[in-house]
Motif scaffolding. Sequence first.
Motif, PDB file in Angstrom:
ATOM      1  N   LEU A  18      16.532  38.096  51.362  1.00  0.00           N
ATOM      2  CA  LEU A  18      16.807  38.269  50.008  1.00  0.00           C
ATOM      3  C   LEU A  18      16.047  39.348  49.553  1.00  0.00           C
ATOM      4  CD1 LEU A  18      16.910  34.528  48.911  1.00  0.00           C
ATOM      5  CD2 LEU A  18      18.525  35.780  49.989  1.00  0.00           C
ATOM      6  N   ALA A  19      16.764  40.485  48.922  1.00  0.00           N
ATOM      7  CA  ALA A  19      16.147  41.488  48.275  1.00  0.00           C
ATOM      8  C   ALA A  19      16.636  41.946  46.952  1.00  0.00           C
ATOM      9  CB  ALA A  19      15.981  42.494  49.388  1.00  0.00           C
ATOM     10  N   ALA A  20      17.325  41.076  46.293  1.00  0.00           N
ATOM     11  CA  ALA A  20      18.043  41.626  45.036  1.00  0.00           C
ATOM     12  C   ALA A  20      16.994  41.546  43.809  1.00  0.00           C
ATOM     13  CB  ALA A  20      19.246  40.447  44.667  1.00  0.00           C
ATOM     14  N   GLN A  83      24.649  41.229  44.976  1.00  0.00           N
ATOM     15  CA  GLN A  83      24.184  40.007  44.004  1.00  0.00           C
ATOM     16  C   GLN A  83      24.222  40.884  42.569  1.00  0.00           C
ATOM     17  OE1 GLN A  83      20.400  38.088  43.878  1.00  0.00           O
ATOM     18  NE2 GLN A  83      21.359  35.928  43.275  1.00  0.00           N
ATOM     19  N   GLN A  86      20.881  38.045  39.225  1.00  0.00           N
ATOM     20  CA  GLN A  86      19.844  37.373  40.002  1.00  0.00           C
ATOM     21  C   GLN A  86      19.850  35.943  39.283  1.00  0.00           C
ATOM     22  OE1 GLN A  86      18.878  40.992  39.863  1.00  0.00           O
ATOM     23  NE2 GLN A  86      20.234  40.726  41.369  1.00  0.00           N
ATOM     24  N   THR A  89      17.207  32.328  44.178  1.00  0.00           N
ATOM     25  CA  THR A  89      17.343  32.427  45.664  1.00  0.00           C
ATOM     26  C   THR A  89      18.658  31.826  46.480  1.00  0.00           C
ATOM     27  OG1 THR A  89      15.768  30.713  45.820  1.00  0.00           O
ATOM     28  CG2 THR A  89      15.002  32.594  45.573  1.00  0.00           C
ATOM     29  N   ALA A  92      21.263  33.703  45.858  1.00  0.00           N
ATOM     30  CA  ALA A  92      21.530  34.916  46.597  1.00  0.00           C
ATOM     31  C   ALA A  92      21.945  34.526  48.017  1.00  0.00           C
ATOM     32  CB  ALA A  92      19.928  35.476  46.490  1.00  0.00           C
ATOM     33  N   PHE A 110      12.524  36.647  52.974  1.00  0.00           N
ATOM     34  CA  PHE A 110      12.412  37.482  51.834  1.00  0.00           C
ATOM     35  C   PHE A 110      11.807  38.875  51.903  1.00  0.00           C
ATOM     36  CE2 PHE A 110      11.022  33.330  48.918  1.00  0.00           C
ATOM     37  CZ  PHE A 110      12.328  32.987  49.299  1.00  0.00           C
ATOM     38  N   ASP A 112      10.389  40.649  49.950  1.00  0.00           N
ATOM     39  CA  ASP A 112       9.037  41.291  49.420  1.00  0.00           C
ATOM     40  C   ASP A 112       7.919  40.238  50.297  1.00  0.00           C
ATOM     41  OD1 ASP A 112       9.614  38.718  48.628  1.00  0.00           O
ATOM     42  OD2 ASP A 112       9.232  39.226  46.446  1.00  0.00           O
ATOM     43  N   ASN A 176       5.651  26.072  49.627  1.00  0.00           N
ATOM     44  CA  ASN A 176       6.529  26.469  50.513  1.00  0.00           C
ATOM     45  C   ASN A 176       6.619  28.257  50.457  1.00  0.00           C
ATOM     46  OD1 ASN A 176       9.371  27.106  51.212  1.00  0.00           O
ATOM     47  ND2 ASN A 176      10.144  27.205  48.974  1.00  0.00           N
ATOM     48  N   THR A 177       6.518  28.623  51.778  1.00  0.00           N
ATOM     49  CA  THR A 177       6.530  29.925  51.934  1.00  0.00           C
ATOM     50  C   THR A 177       7.989  30.684  51.594  1.00  0.00           C
ATOM     51  OG1 THR A 177       7.459  29.947  54.164  1.00  0.00           O
ATOM     52  CG2 THR A 177       4.875  29.640  53.818  1.00  0.00           C
ATOM     53  N   GLY A 178       8.865  29.651  51.404  1.00  0.00           N
ATOM     54  CA  GLY A 178      10.327  30.431  51.153  1.00  0.00           C
ATOM     55  C   GLY A 178      11.233  30.576  52.354  1.00  0.00           C
ATOM     56  N   TYR A 204      18.024  27.114  42.910  1.00  0.00           N
ATOM     57  CA  TYR A 204      16.891  27.465  43.787  1.00  0.00           C
ATOM     58  C   TYR A 204      17.185  26.945  45.185  1.00  0.00           C
ATOM     59  CZ  TYR A 204      13.606  26.619  39.790  1.00  0.00           C
ATOM     60  OH  TYR A 204      13.022  26.799  38.261  1.00  0.00           O
ATOM     61  N   PRO A 206      15.463  25.995  47.681  1.00  0.00           N
ATOM     62  CA  PRO A 206      14.607  24.885  48.298  1.00  0.00           C
ATOM     63  C   PRO A 206      15.213  23.664  47.715  1.00  0.00           C
ATOM     64  CG  PRO A 206      12.972  26.384  47.305  1.00  0.00           C
ATOM     65  CD  PRO A 206      14.332  27.015  46.916  1.00  0.00           C
TER      66      PRO A 206
HETATM   67  C1  UD1 Z   1      10.183  31.246  45.793  1.00  0.00           C
HETATM   68  C2  UD1 Z   1      10.407  29.905  45.978  1.00  0.00           C
HETATM   69  C3  UD1 Z   1       9.268  29.243  46.014  1.00  0.00           C
HETATM   70  C4  UD1 Z   1       8.005  29.632  47.073  1.00  0.00           C
HETATM   71  C5  UD1 Z   1       7.773  31.404  46.903  1.00  0.00           C
HETATM   72  C6  UD1 Z   1       7.092  31.815  48.197  1.00  0.00           C
HETATM   73  C7  UD1 Z   1      12.410  29.525  45.042  1.00  0.00           C
HETATM   74  C8  UD1 Z   1      13.223  28.855  44.116  1.00  0.00           C
HETATM   75  N1  UD1 Z   1      11.297  29.369  44.943  1.00  0.00           N
HETATM   76  O1  UD1 Z   1       9.674  31.445  44.534  1.00  0.00           O
HETATM   77  O2  UD1 Z   1       9.373  27.889  46.272  1.00  0.00           O
HETATM   78  O3  UD1 Z   1       6.756  29.117  46.982  1.00  0.00           O
HETATM   79  O4  UD1 Z   1       9.247  31.900  46.842  1.00  0.00           O
HETATM   80  O5  UD1 Z   1       7.029  33.328  47.701  1.00  0.00           O
HETATM   81  O6  UD1 Z   1      13.142  29.933  46.037  1.00  0.00           O
HETATM   82  N2  UD1 Z   1      15.926  36.980  44.945  1.00  0.00           N
HETATM   83  C9  UD1 Z   1      17.121  37.539  45.147  1.00  0.00           C
HETATM   84  N3  UD1 Z   1      17.941  37.103  44.120  1.00  0.00           N
HETATM   85  C10 UD1 Z   1      17.661  36.138  43.242  1.00  0.00           C
HETATM   86  C11 UD1 Z   1      16.361  35.637  43.294  1.00  0.00           C
HETATM   87  C12 UD1 Z   1      15.582  36.153  44.230  1.00  0.00           C
HETATM   88  O7  UD1 Z   1      17.592  38.114  45.944  1.00  0.00           O
HETATM   89  O8  UD1 Z   1      18.680  35.664  42.079  1.00  0.00           O
HETATM   90  C13 UD1 Z   1      14.768  37.541  46.353  1.00  0.00           C
HETATM   91  C14 UD1 Z   1      13.791  38.194  45.509  1.00  0.00           C
HETATM   92  O9  UD1 Z   1      14.059  39.515  45.639  1.00  0.00           O
HETATM   93  C15 UD1 Z   1      12.688  37.950  46.602  1.00  0.00           C
HETATM   94  C16 UD1 Z   1      12.970  36.398  46.810  1.00  0.00           C
HETATM   95  O10 UD1 Z   1      14.351  36.305  46.729  1.00  0.00           O
HETATM   96  O11 UD1 Z   1      12.630  38.621  47.746  1.00  0.00           O
HETATM   97  C17 UD1 Z   1      12.158  35.351  46.128  1.00  0.00           C
HETATM   98  O12 UD1 Z   1      12.473  35.431  45.014  1.00  0.00           O
HETATM   99  P1  UD1 Z   1      11.299  35.295  43.790  1.00  0.00           P
HETATM  100  O13 UD1 Z   1      11.789  35.420  42.473  1.00  0.00           O
HETATM  101  O14 UD1 Z   1      10.143  36.042  44.180  1.00  0.00           O
HETATM  102  O15 UD1 Z   1      10.965  33.757  44.101  1.00  0.00           O
HETATM  103  P2  UD1 Z   1       9.497  33.008  43.828  1.00  0.00           P
HETATM  104  O16 UD1 Z   1       9.587  32.477  42.386  1.00  0.00           O
HETATM  105  O17 UD1 Z   1       8.475  33.719  44.216  1.00  0.00           O
END
Ligand code: UD1
Length: 464
Positions: A18-20, A83, A86, A89, A92, A110, A112, A176-178, A204, A206
Amino acid sequence: MGDETLKSQESRLEIIVLAAGQGSRMRSSKPKVLHLLAGRALLDHVFDTARSLNPDAIHVVVGHGAGAVKETLDTGDVSFHHQDQQLGTGHAVGCALPSCHPEATVLVLFGDVPLMSRATLLRLLEQVSQGPAMLAAHLDDPRGYGRVLRDGAGNFSAVVEDGDAGHDQRAIKEINTGVLAARAGLLTDLLNAVNNDNAQGEYYLPDTLALAVEGGTTVSIVVTEDPLEICGINDRGQLEALERALQRRLADALLNAGVALADRQRVDVRGDLQCGSDVEIDVNVVFEGRVVLGDGVRVGPNCLVKDAVIGAGTDIQAFCHIEGASIGTGCRIGPYARLRPGTRLAETARIGNFVETKNAVLGPGSKANHLAYLGDTQIGAKSNVGAGTITCNYDGVDKHPTRLGDGVFVGSNSTLVAPVTVGDHTFVAAGSVVTDDIPEESLAVGRARQRNISGWKPPGRRED
Ligand code: UD1
Ligand code: MG
C-alpha cells in the motif's frame, strides 16, 4: 479446476504493497515512499523484502505519485493499481485484490514501513493455513497505532484504531503493525462486509480480522520484538530517527566484523559496503552505492566514497571525494582529491591534493601529487604529472584523449591539448602548452622564451 491446480494455487503468494497515501506530513513535493533511507527509496526497501519471499506477484497500490514511482524505481516485476481517492487501508487493498488469485495467500505490506524483515514475514506466512494472521508488536509508547484487543482466553478479537479507542483501550501497548496475511478469497469476502462507520470515515483493513473472528475463523497473532522493522514513516522527524537507528545498527555490524570505526555515530552507509580485515574508517565518512575496501585500507576523516573498489593497503587521506573509481593496492589518495567516474589507478599510484581525475587511467607508481586535472587520460607506469598540469580534453563539442607513456615527466603548469600523445620517457618543460604529439625520449618545450629587460624601473621609481 483439478485438485493439483488447486493445490498449486494454495502455495501461491501475492504481495500487496500500500503506497497511495499522500504523505502530506513530509511537507515535500516528492511522494513519501520515494524518500531515501540509507540511500534507497522507502518503497525500494519494501520491494526488496517482498522479492526476497519469491512471490508469484507483487502489486502496489498508488495514488498521486504513481508516475514518479514508475520513473524512479525498478518496477518491471510489479503491477500497479490506482486508488484515486484514499478511502482507507481496506479500500486500498480492495483496489488490488480482484487481480489476485482467490486461492492465493495475500500478504499486505505498507510502502512507508521500510525495514520489515523476511524472517518475520515467513513466521507470519506459516500461520495462514489456519486462517488470517496479523503481525503485532509491544510498544512503550503505542500512541497513533491501532491497539490489539484480545478476548479472555488471549485470542485475537479486534483492532481498535487510536482515534476510535476509549481511555482503557489507549493504555494497551500491543499494537497492530499493519502487516497481515490471508487467503485472497476470504479477504475479499471480509472486505465486502467492512463499513466506514468510524472516527476517520475510512474503510479500515484490520476490521476484516474482527469480522473473521465474528464468523468463527481464528486469527493468529505473530509478535515481533524488533522495534525497527515495524517503524512507519509519516514525517521527516521519523525518517531521520529511523535513519539514525539503522545507521547505528549497520555501524555495530561493521565493528563486530572487525572494522575499526573511529566513531560509530559518524559513519553512514548508504548502500552496500564490504570490508576486508583491518580496515580503518575515521569520522564523518559516507559510503554510497557499492563500495569494496580491501585489507588494511584506511579512510581518513570527511570522505565520500561512492561505487568504488579500493585495493589492499591503500590510504585515502582526509576530505576526498571518490566516485566510480577502481583503485589498486598500496595507493595514496588525497588529502582533498576528487576521483570521478572512470578513474582507474594501478598499484602504488598517487593522487594528491586538489587533483581531479575523470576517466583517467594511471599505471603502477604514477603520480599526480598537486593541483591537476586529468580527464580522458591514459598514463603508463612511473610517470609524474607536475603541479598545475591540465589536460584540455574538451573543445566545447567533443572530448578527446591524452596519452602519456611510461616514465614521462610533465613539468609544472603544463597544458596538454588533446588529442595528444606523449611518448615514453619524455620530459615536458614546465609551463608548456603541448599541442603536438611528443616522440619518446625527447624534451618538449612549448612556451615563449624569457626576455630580461635591463634597467627597467617600476612606475613609482621612474624619474620623468
Ligand atoms: C495503520 C493501521 C493501524 C496500524 C498502523 C501501523 C488501519 C486502518 N490502521 O494506521 O492499525 O497500527 O497502520 O503503522 O489500517 N494507504 C493507502 N490508501 C489509503 C490509506 C492508506 O494506500 O486509502 C496506505 C498508506 O500510504 C500507508 C499505509 O496504507 O502506506 C498505511 O496507512 P496510514 O494512513 O499510515 O495508516 P495508519 O493510520 O498509520
Ligand atoms: Mg501510518
